[in-house]
Design a protein around this motif. Structure first.
Motif, mmCIF file in Angstrom:
data_model
loop_
_atom_site.group_PDB
_atom_site.id
_atom_site.type_symbol
_atom_site.label_atom_id
_atom_site.label_comp_id
_atom_site.label_asym_id
_atom_site.label_seq_id
_atom_site.Cartn_x
_atom_site.Cartn_y
_atom_site.Cartn_z
ATOM 1 N N ALA A 71 -10.982 -1.271 6.214
ATOM 2 C CA ALA A 71 -11.297 -1.680 4.856
ATOM 3 C C ALA A 71 -10.006 -1.679 4.048
ATOM 4 O O ALA A 71 -9.220 -0.731 4.121
ATOM 5 C CB ALA A 71 -12.305 -0.715 4.241
ATOM 6 N N LEU A 72 -9.765 -2.744 3.312
ATOM 7 C CA LEU A 72 -8.596 -2.847 2.448
ATOM 8 C C LEU A 72 -9.084 -2.708 1.006
ATOM 9 O O LEU A 72 -9.800 -3.572 0.498
ATOM 10 C CB LEU A 72 -7.892 -4.186 2.651
ATOM 11 N N ILE A 73 -8.716 -1.615 0.363
ATOM 12 C CA ILE A 73 -9.198 -1.304 -0.982
ATOM 13 C C ILE A 73 -8.087 -1.544 -1.993
ATOM 14 O O ILE A 73 -7.023 -0.927 -1.926
ATOM 15 C CB ILE A 73 -9.686 0.156 -1.063
ATOM 16 N N HIS A 74 -8.324 -2.465 -2.927
ATOM 17 C CA HIS A 74 -7.365 -2.741 -3.993
ATOM 18 C C HIS A 74 -7.705 -1.872 -5.204
ATOM 19 O O HIS A 74 -8.867 -1.790 -5.617
ATOM 20 C CB HIS A 74 -7.420 -4.213 -4.406
ATOM 21 N N VAL A 75 -6.695 -1.230 -5.760
ATOM 22 C CA VAL A 75 -6.891 -0.422 -6.962
ATOM 23 C C VAL A 75 -5.949 -0.904 -8.049
ATOM 24 O O VAL A 75 -4.886 -1.455 -7.764
ATOM 25 C CB VAL A 75 -6.663 1.079 -6.688
ATOM 26 N N ASP A 76 -6.349 -0.718 -9.319
ATOM 27 C CA ASP A 76 -5.525 -1.249 -10.397
ATOM 28 C C ASP A 76 -4.897 -0.179 -11.274
ATOM 29 O O ASP A 76 -4.320 -0.481 -12.310
ATOM 30 C CB ASP A 76 -6.331 -2.233 -11.261
ATOM 31 N N LYS A 77 -5.026 1.086 -10.872
ATOM 32 C CA LYS A 77 -4.248 2.128 -11.541
ATOM 33 C C LYS A 77 -4.049 3.294 -10.585
ATOM 34 O O LYS A 77 -4.908 3.598 -9.762
ATOM 35 C CB LYS A 77 -4.906 2.579 -12.837
ATOM 36 N N GLU A 78 -2.916 3.951 -10.702
ATOM 37 C CA GLU A 78 -2.521 4.966 -9.734
ATOM 38 C C GLU A 78 -3.078 6.355 -10.021
ATOM 39 O O GLU A 78 -3.115 7.201 -9.142
ATOM 40 C CB GLU A 78 -0.982 5.069 -9.715
ATOM 41 N N SER A 79 -3.516 6.610 -11.209
ATOM 42 C CA SER A 79 -3.801 7.983 -11.620
ATOM 43 C C SER A 79 -4.929 8.642 -10.831
ATOM 44 O O SER A 79 -4.990 9.861 -10.755
ATOM 45 C CB SER A 79 -4.133 8.020 -13.116
ATOM 46 N N GLU A 80 -5.823 7.839 -10.234
ATOM 47 C CA GLU A 80 -6.970 8.417 -9.527
ATOM 48 C C GLU A 80 -6.895 8.205 -8.011
ATOM 49 O O GLU A 80 -7.918 8.213 -7.323
ATOM 50 C CB GLU A 80 -8.267 7.802 -10.061
ATOM 51 N N ILE A 81 -5.692 8.014 -7.491
ATOM 52 C CA ILE A 81 -5.535 7.725 -6.058
ATOM 53 C C ILE A 81 -6.138 8.826 -5.195
ATOM 54 O O ILE A 81 -6.815 8.561 -4.196
ATOM 55 C CB ILE A 81 -4.049 7.515 -5.713
ATOM 56 N N GLY A 82 -5.919 10.082 -5.553
ATOM 57 C CA GLY A 82 -6.438 11.187 -4.744
ATOM 58 C C GLY A 82 -7.952 11.148 -4.628
ATOM 59 O O GLY A 82 -8.513 11.336 -3.547
ATOM 60 N N LYS A 83 -8.637 10.888 -5.738
ATOM 61 C CA LYS A 83 -10.107 10.824 -5.724
ATOM 62 C C LYS A 83 -10.587 9.606 -4.938
ATOM 63 O O LYS A 83 -11.599 9.678 -4.220
ATOM 64 C CB LYS A 83 -10.628 10.784 -7.157
ATOM 65 N N ILE A 84 -9.867 8.486 -5.080
ATOM 66 C CA ILE A 84 -10.241 7.285 -4.331
ATOM 67 C C ILE A 84 -10.107 7.534 -2.839
ATOM 68 O O ILE A 84 -10.964 7.143 -2.034
ATOM 69 C CB ILE A 84 -9.389 6.081 -4.768
ATOM 70 N N GLN A 85 -9.030 8.207 -2.440
ATOM 71 C CA GLN A 85 -8.834 8.506 -1.015
ATOM 72 C C GLN A 85 -9.959 9.377 -0.474
ATOM 73 O O GLN A 85 -10.432 9.167 0.646
ATOM 74 C CB GLN A 85 -7.476 9.186 -0.822
ATOM 75 N N SER A 86 -10.394 10.345 -1.256
ATOM 76 C CA SER A 86 -11.489 11.221 -0.805
ATOM 77 C C SER A 86 -12.774 10.423 -0.602
ATOM 78 O O SER A 86 -13.476 10.582 0.403
ATOM 79 C CB SER A 86 -11.724 12.335 -1.824
ATOM 80 N N LEU A 87 -13.089 9.548 -1.546
ATOM 81 C CA LEU A 87 -14.280 8.709 -1.430
ATOM 82 C C LEU A 87 -14.158 7.754 -0.244
ATOM 83 O O LEU A 87 -15.091 7.600 0.545
ATOM 84 C CB LEU A 87 -14.480 7.908 -2.714
ATOM 85 N N ALA A 88 -13.009 7.106 -0.125
ATOM 86 C CA ALA A 88 -12.812 6.126 0.957
ATOM 87 C C ALA A 88 -12.931 6.795 2.315
ATOM 88 O O ALA A 88 -13.500 6.228 3.253
ATOM 89 C CB ALA A 88 -11.462 5.444 0.801
ATOM 90 N N THR A 89 -12.393 8.005 2.444
ATOM 91 C CA THR A 89 -12.482 8.733 3.713
ATOM 92 C C THR A 89 -13.933 9.029 4.064
ATOM 93 O O THR A 89 -14.340 8.960 5.231
ATOM 94 C CB THR A 89 -11.672 10.033 3.629
#
Length: 281
Positions: A42-60
Motif C-alpha cells: 500500500a502506498l499512502i500519501h500524506v500531506d503533513k509530517e506532524s502525525e507520521i508516527g500515528k499514521i505509521q501505527s495505523l498503517a502497520t
C-alpha cells in the motif's frame, strides 16, 4: 494462514480511517496499491509530517510492518501532465533533487522507464522495488524498478544509474534535445556535448578527459568510480547540484554519450551511457 488481498485491506483502511475524522486530522491524503507484481504494498500519501508516527501505527495495523510505504507529499494532487526529460525527480525519502535523464523501454516490455542516478532515486541502496519516485509538481511519477548498487570506497563502481517505471497515466517524452536513434557514441576528448538538467537546463560543453578514476562523497560516504568522462561547460560550468542523472548527448547529431553523476567546481563527471545496458535487459 489466509492473507487478506491488498485490495480489501486498502478498502478497509479507506472506510475505517480515511472516511472518518481521524484520517483528515492525521493528514492522510490517499492510498493506492503500488502495482508492482510480486512485491505489492500500500502506498499512502500524506500531506503533513506532524502525525507520521500515528499514521505509521495505523498503517502497520492494517497492512503489516512491511506492507506499506509512506510518501510525504505536501502539495495537493494535480491533473496529469507530461513528464519531460530534464524534470526534477527523487526518491520520496530523499532530500535533494536530481534529473530525469532519459526515457527508455526494455526488451520484450511495453512499459516505459525513466533513468537517473542510483544515488538520486535508489537513495544510496536504501530504496526498495516499488518505492515512490516523485516529481516537483506531479507528486508520484513512477516507482523504483532497478538500479546499480553503489559500493563504498575502496570498492570500485562503474555506473551510477537506476530505472523508474513511469506511471501509465503520465505521458513521458524527451524534451529537446532529443537523442539520435542510432544508439551510443563512445566519448572522445574534444567532443562537443549538450545536456538538459533540472538545475541548469540546457548547457553545452566539451569533453576534456576520458577513462578517469576518481572518488566523490555523497551523504558523507566516499565512492570510487572508474571510466569517468570529464566535461567542462563552454561558459565555465556544465552542471551543478540537481543536474545529476542528466543524459549527455553529442552536440552534433545528438547521440547518447554519458550520464552525469557529479559536479566538482567547473568540472562535471559522467560515466559512459553504454554501461546502463544491464538495466535495459
Amino acid at each position: 494462514m489466509i492473507t487478506e488481498p491488498l485490495h480489501n485491506q486498502i478498502q478497509r483502511f479507506s472506510r475505517e480511517v480515511m472516511l472518518l475524522p481521524v484520517g483528515r486530522d492525521l493528514g492522510i491524503q490517499s492510498v493506492f496499491s503500488n502495482g508492482t507484481s510480486g512485491c505489492q504494498k500500500a502506498l499512502i500519501h500524506v500531506d503533513k509530517e506532524s502525525e507520521i508516527g500515528k499514521i505509521q501505527s495505523l498503517a502497520t495495523a492494517y497492512f503489516g510492518a512491511k506492507g506499506y510505504t509512506l510518501n510525504s507529499r505536501f502539495k495537493k494532487p494535480r491533473l496529469t501532465a507530461n513528464i519531460n526529460v530534464g524534470s526534477g525527480i527523487r526518491h520520496w525519502n530523499a532530500n535533494g533533487w536530481g534529473t530525469l535523464g532519459g526515457i527508455f523501454t526494455r526488451a520484450n516490455d511495453i512499459r516505459v522507464y525513466g533513468i537517473s542516478n542510483s544515488h538520486v532515486i535508489a537513495n544510496f541502496n536504501t530504496g526498495q522495488v516499488g518505492d515512490s519516485i516523485v516529481h516537483p509538481t506531479q507528486g508520484q511519477m513512477g516507482t523504483l524498478f532497478n538500479w546499480f548498487t553503489l559500493q563504498e570506497f575502496p570498492a570500485v563502481n562503474y555506473m551510477d544509474a537506476a530505472l523508474v517505471q513511469i506511471s501509465p497515466q503520465h505521458f513521458a517524452q524527451w524534451h529537446p534535445p532529443r537523442p539520435n536513434g542510432g544508439g551510443w557514441l563512445a566519448p572522445k576528448v574534444g567532443m562537443q556535448v549538450i545536456k538538459n538538467g533540472f538545475a541548469t537546463q540546457l548547457k553545452e560543453g566539451f569533453i576534456t578527459m576520458v577513462d578517469g578514476e576518481g572518488s566523490v562523497t555523497f551523504s558523507n560516504r566516499r565512492y570510487h568510480f572508474s571510466g569517468i568522462i570529464e566535461i567542462e561547460g563552454v561558459d565555465g560550468f556544465f552542471s551543478t547540484d540537481g543536474d545529476s542523472g542528466s543524459i549527455v548527448l553529442s552536440l552534433q547529431d545528438h547521440y547518447l554519450v554519458g550520464i552525469l553523476f557529479a559536479a566538482l567546481d567547473h568540472r562535471s563527471w559522467a560515466l559512459p551511457i553504454s554501461r546502463i545496458q544491464p538495466l535495459l535487459g
